[in-house]
Design an enzyme around this catalytic site. Structure first.
Site, PDB file in Angstrom:
ATOM      1  N   LEU A 143       0.847  -1.192   0.000  1.00  0.00           N
ATOM      2  CA  LEU A 143       0.000   0.000   0.000  1.00  0.00           C
ATOM      3  C   LEU A 143       0.881   1.239   0.000  1.00  0.00           C
ATOM      4  O   LEU A 143       1.619   1.486   0.956  1.00  0.00           O
ATOM      5  CB  LEU A 143      -0.909   0.012   1.235  1.00  0.00           C
TER       6      LEU A 143
ATOM      7  N   ASN B  34      37.972  21.850 -22.065  1.00  0.00           N
ATOM      8  CA  ASN B  34      37.138  20.969 -22.885  1.00  0.00           C
ATOM      9  C   ASN B  34      35.865  21.626 -23.390  1.00  0.00           C
ATOM     10  O   ASN B  34      35.155  21.065 -24.203  1.00  0.00           O
ATOM     11  CB  ASN B  34      36.785  19.700 -22.102  1.00  0.00           C
ATOM     12  N   TYR B  35      35.583  22.828 -22.924  1.00  0.00           N
ATOM     13  CA  TYR B  35      34.283  23.437 -23.211  1.00  0.00           C
ATOM     14  C   TYR B  35      34.494  24.791 -23.877  1.00  0.00           C
ATOM     15  O   TYR B  35      35.179  25.655 -23.328  1.00  0.00           O
ATOM     16  CB  TYR B  35      33.541  23.597 -21.885  1.00  0.00           C
TER      17      TYR B  35
ATOM     18  N   ARG C  76       2.205  13.546   7.587  1.00  0.00           N
ATOM     19  CA  ARG C  76       3.034  13.802   8.771  1.00  0.00           C
ATOM     20  C   ARG C  76       4.515  13.954   8.427  1.00  0.00           C
ATOM     21  O   ARG C  76       5.306  14.338   9.273  1.00  0.00           O
ATOM     22  CB  ARG C  76       2.832  12.674   9.800  1.00  0.00           C
TER      23      ARG C  76
ATOM     24  N   ASN D 216      52.561  11.365 -17.552  1.00  0.00           N
ATOM     25  CA  ASN D 216      52.624  12.192 -16.349  1.00  0.00           C
ATOM     26  C   ASN D 216      51.946  13.529 -16.632  1.00  0.00           C
ATOM     27  O   ASN D 216      52.333  14.246 -17.560  1.00  0.00           O
ATOM     28  CB  ASN D 216      54.070  12.425 -15.930  1.00  0.00           C
TER      29      ASN D 216
HETATM   30  C1  UD1 Z   1      -1.770   1.826   9.744  1.00  0.00           C
HETATM   31  C2  UD1 Z   1      -2.825   0.944  10.431  1.00  0.00           C
HETATM   32  C3  UD1 Z   1      -2.462   0.813  11.903  1.00  0.00           C
HETATM   33  C4  UD1 Z   1      -1.074   0.221  12.037  1.00  0.00           C
HETATM   34  C5  UD1 Z   1      -0.047   1.033  11.260  1.00  0.00           C
HETATM   35  C6  UD1 Z   1       1.260   0.275  11.222  1.00  0.00           C
HETATM   36  C7  UD1 Z   1      -4.879   1.373   9.205  1.00  0.00           C
HETATM   37  C8  UD1 Z   1      -6.214   2.002   9.234  1.00  0.00           C
HETATM   38  N1  UD1 Z   1      -4.128   1.544  10.280  1.00  0.00           N
HETATM   39  O1  UD1 Z   1      -1.857   3.099  10.343  1.00  0.00           O
HETATM   40  O2  UD1 Z   1      -3.397  -0.016  12.566  1.00  0.00           O
HETATM   41  O3  UD1 Z   1      -0.711   0.183  13.419  1.00  0.00           O
HETATM   42  O4  UD1 Z   1      -0.472   1.228   9.893  1.00  0.00           O
HETATM   43  O5  UD1 Z   1       2.271   1.052  10.646  1.00  0.00           O
HETATM   44  O6  UD1 Z   1      -4.541   0.721   8.251  1.00  0.00           O
HETATM   45  N2  UD1 Z   1      -2.393   4.074   2.079  1.00  0.00           N
HETATM   46  C9  UD1 Z   1      -2.927   3.873   0.825  1.00  0.00           C
HETATM   47  N3  UD1 Z   1      -4.162   4.377   0.544  1.00  0.00           N
HETATM   48  C10 UD1 Z   1      -4.874   5.086   1.458  1.00  0.00           C
HETATM   49  C11 UD1 Z   1      -4.319   5.280   2.736  1.00  0.00           C
HETATM   50  C12 UD1 Z   1      -3.075   4.759   3.022  1.00  0.00           C
HETATM   51  O7  UD1 Z   1      -2.318   3.232  -0.040  1.00  0.00           O
HETATM   52  O8  UD1 Z   1      -5.987   5.513   1.127  1.00  0.00           O
HETATM   53  C13 UD1 Z   1      -1.050   3.523   2.349  1.00  0.00           C
HETATM   54  C14 UD1 Z   1      -0.058   4.568   2.796  1.00  0.00           C
HETATM   55  O9  UD1 Z   1       0.666   5.064   1.686  1.00  0.00           O
HETATM   56  C15 UD1 Z   1       0.845   3.811   3.767  1.00  0.00           C
HETATM   57  C16 UD1 Z   1      -0.035   2.678   4.271  1.00  0.00           C
HETATM   58  O10 UD1 Z   1      -1.162   2.618   3.426  1.00  0.00           O
HETATM   59  O11 UD1 Z   1       1.972   3.268   3.129  1.00  0.00           O
HETATM   60  C17 UD1 Z   1      -0.497   2.909   5.711  1.00  0.00           C
HETATM   61  O12 UD1 Z   1      -1.169   4.137   5.777  1.00  0.00           O
HETATM   62  P1  UD1 Z   1      -0.903   5.138   6.990  1.00  0.00           P
HETATM   63  O13 UD1 Z   1      -1.747   6.338   6.783  1.00  0.00           O
HETATM   64  O14 UD1 Z   1       0.539   5.345   7.177  1.00  0.00           O
HETATM   65  O15 UD1 Z   1      -1.508   4.275   8.189  1.00  0.00           O
HETATM   66  P2  UD1 Z   1      -1.174   4.418   9.722  1.00  0.00           P
HETATM   67  O16 UD1 Z   1      -1.909   5.578  10.271  1.00  0.00           O
HETATM   68  O17 UD1 Z   1       0.276   4.381   9.939  1.00  0.00           O
HETATM   69 CA    CA Z   2       2.014   4.363   8.628  1.00  0.00          CA
END
Ligand code: UD1
Ligand code: CA
Length: 453
Positions: A10, A390-391, A17, A381
């Site tokens: 994902l 060169n330019y 953040r 040497n």
């Molecule tokens: C998530 C988990 C949390 C876990 C933590 C571990 C959920 C709701 N929560 O929280 O329980 O403890 O990871 O690190 O999943 N992403 C998408 N599409 C979206 C939203 C997010 O692809 O619509 C991807 C983000 O790019 C990221 C990953 O999913 O790589 C996790 O998303 P993030 O927002 O970081 O979740 P956390 O709040 O860290």
């Molecule tokens: Ca995360």
């Protein structure tokens, strides 16, 4: 149905953040984007059966990973991790997967070994929905694992209410799930965004699975640091430090002498032969390789450098996309830019810059020199202060110096120009036309000596 496991990373989120406009998964650790580590570990286990959900700045993420082309799923609106899974489902089903291992793209410390151990436990229990939990002294922003009446649930930090969910146990959701697709598909329509984030959570599949009577399993991996997620610059550098130490330790175990190891940074694709010596502070990135018997002193930075046997690189050198053959000596204070090639036994000393130039076997450029677009023959040497011009302001031109030629100090070689083999160029010359083999060339005003006034 026969078992076939694939993986889904994902990586569509913005990473608010991180306080940066760049997609979070492209933030680097030791020179490689965090998503690289995740997909690399997944490819080790599932070869080409690895899909990646992208969304925020999808084009730039896709461009950074040509090896994943054809396996991207675009989540146009980032409505949450559950929604990311829903978006990917058609691709996963079409591929004929029985199970999908889902991993957050912001967890670059994951290892293939750790995921494999988790999957083995989940498959042995014949689980429909399983996830990795770990123990953290401070659950921070992680989803909390809540166990009640023999059932397990994940409650996101923003939704956690001690009055309802009890005291947090320190067991948190690591963001790695193994899902049996046939069992989970009917639950996806029941995901809701009625929570404090307004997002569809993948984590809700745990309680939905329990309610539907599926086999749900949390596999507790103790304090395994492999699952730390990166959400802020502070977490980025903390994870990078764990990774840095891990890689340095692997090299030390393999017989590399790593002095001042706390300040040595080695990219994940760097290869050092046993017995090689390096001293921190030092940074080696990309596909840098160092052959047996070679050493690099402190304060060197190299990217994609191929360093041969018994090469000595002294302190404060920069090497970027270069080849240094066996027995060469480099530095201190040398800068080798892309396309610099030092052939066997060549020497480059202090304040010498090379770009797209070959220094032939045994040739020397000891001091204060710029060699750009030059082909320097064996045994030549190059005197102190020699500059290849060169330019011409529009185009780059080539300088060729034949074998065993001698270029006197403070010479300007105005390219295009060829100095023949064995030729001698007097110090302080400005050389604008070719010098045949074995000839002496002087291109400077003759000294006059007169009585003083
Ligand atoms: C998530 C988990 C949390 C876990 C933590 C571990 C959920 C709701 N929560 O929280 O329980 O403890 O990871 O690190 O999943 N992403 C998408 N599409 C979206 C939203 C997010 O692809 O619509 C991807 C983000 O790019 C990221 C990953 O999913 O790589 C996790 O998303 P993030 O927002 O970081 O979740 P956390 O709040 O860290
Ligand atoms: Ca995360």
């Amino acid at each position: 149905m026969t078992q076939r496991i694939g993986a889904l990373a994902l990586a569509a989120g913005k990473g608010t953040r991180m306080r940066s406009d760049a997609p979070k998964v492209l933030k680097t650790l030791l020179g490689k984007p965090m998503l690289w580590y995740v997909t690399k570990a997944l490819a080790t286990l599932y070869a080409a059966d690895v899909w990646t959900v992208i969304g925020h700045r999808a084009e730039s993420v896709a461009a950074a990973f040509p090896e994943l082309a054809g396996r991207f799923v675009t989540q146009t609106e980032q409505l949450g991790t559950g929604h990311a899974l829903v978006t990917a489902l058609p691709a996963l089903t079409q591929a004929g997967l029985s199970h999908v291992l889902v991993v957050n793209g912001d967890a670059p410390l994951v290892t293939a070994e750790s995921i494999e151990a988790f999957c083995a436990a989940a498959l042995a229990a014949d689980a429909d929905v399983s996830f990795v939990s770990i123990e953290l002294p401070d659950p921070g922003a992680y989803g909390r694992v809540v166990r009640c009446d023999g059932r397990v649930a994940i409650v996101e930090a923003k939704d956690f209410d001690p009055a309802r969910h009890g005291t947090p146990s320190g067991e948190i959701n690591a963001g790695v799930y193994l899902l049996r697709l046939e069992a989970v598909a009917p639950l996806l329509g029941r995901l809701s965004n009625a929570n404090n984030s307004g997002e569809y959570y993948i984590t809700d599949l745990v309680s939905l699975g329990e309610a539907a009577g599926l086999r749900v399993l949390a596999v507790n991996r103790g304090n395994d640091a492999a699952y730390l997620g990166i959400n802020s610059p502070r977490e980025l550098v903390a994870a990078e430090e764990i990774l840095r130490r891990r890689i340095v330790d692997l090299h030390i175990e393999a017989g590399v002498v790593v002095r001042m190891a706390d300040s040595v940074r080695l990219g994940p694709q760097v290869r050092l032969a046993p017995g090689v010596e390096v001293c921190g502070p030092l940074e080696l990135y990309g596909r840098t390789t160092v052959a047996a018997g070679a050493s690099l002193a402190s304060h060197c930075v190299a990217t994609d450098a191929v360093i041969g046997e018994n090469v000595v690189v002294q302190s404060f050198c920069h090497l970027d996309n270069v080849r240094v053959d066996a027995d060469c000596q480099v530095g201190p204070y040398a800068r080798l830019r892309p396309g610099a090639i030092l052939e066997t036994g060549a020497r480059v000393g202090n304040f010498v810059e090379m770009k797209k130039s070959v220094l032939g076997p045994g040739a020397k450029a000891g001091h204060l020199t710029y060699l750009g677009d030059a082909e320097i023959g064996a045994g030549v040497n190059i005197g102190a202060g020699t500059i290849t011009c060169n330019y011409d302001g529009v185009h780059k031109h080539k300088t060729v110096v034949g074998r065993e030629a001698f270029i006197g100090s403070n010479t300007a070689l105005v390219a295009p120009v060829t100095i023949g083999a064995g030729a001698l160029v007097g110090a302080g010359s400005v050389i604008t036309s070719d010098v045949p083999d074995g000839m002496l060339a002087l291109g400077r005003g003759r000294q006059v000596v007169k009585p003083r006034k």
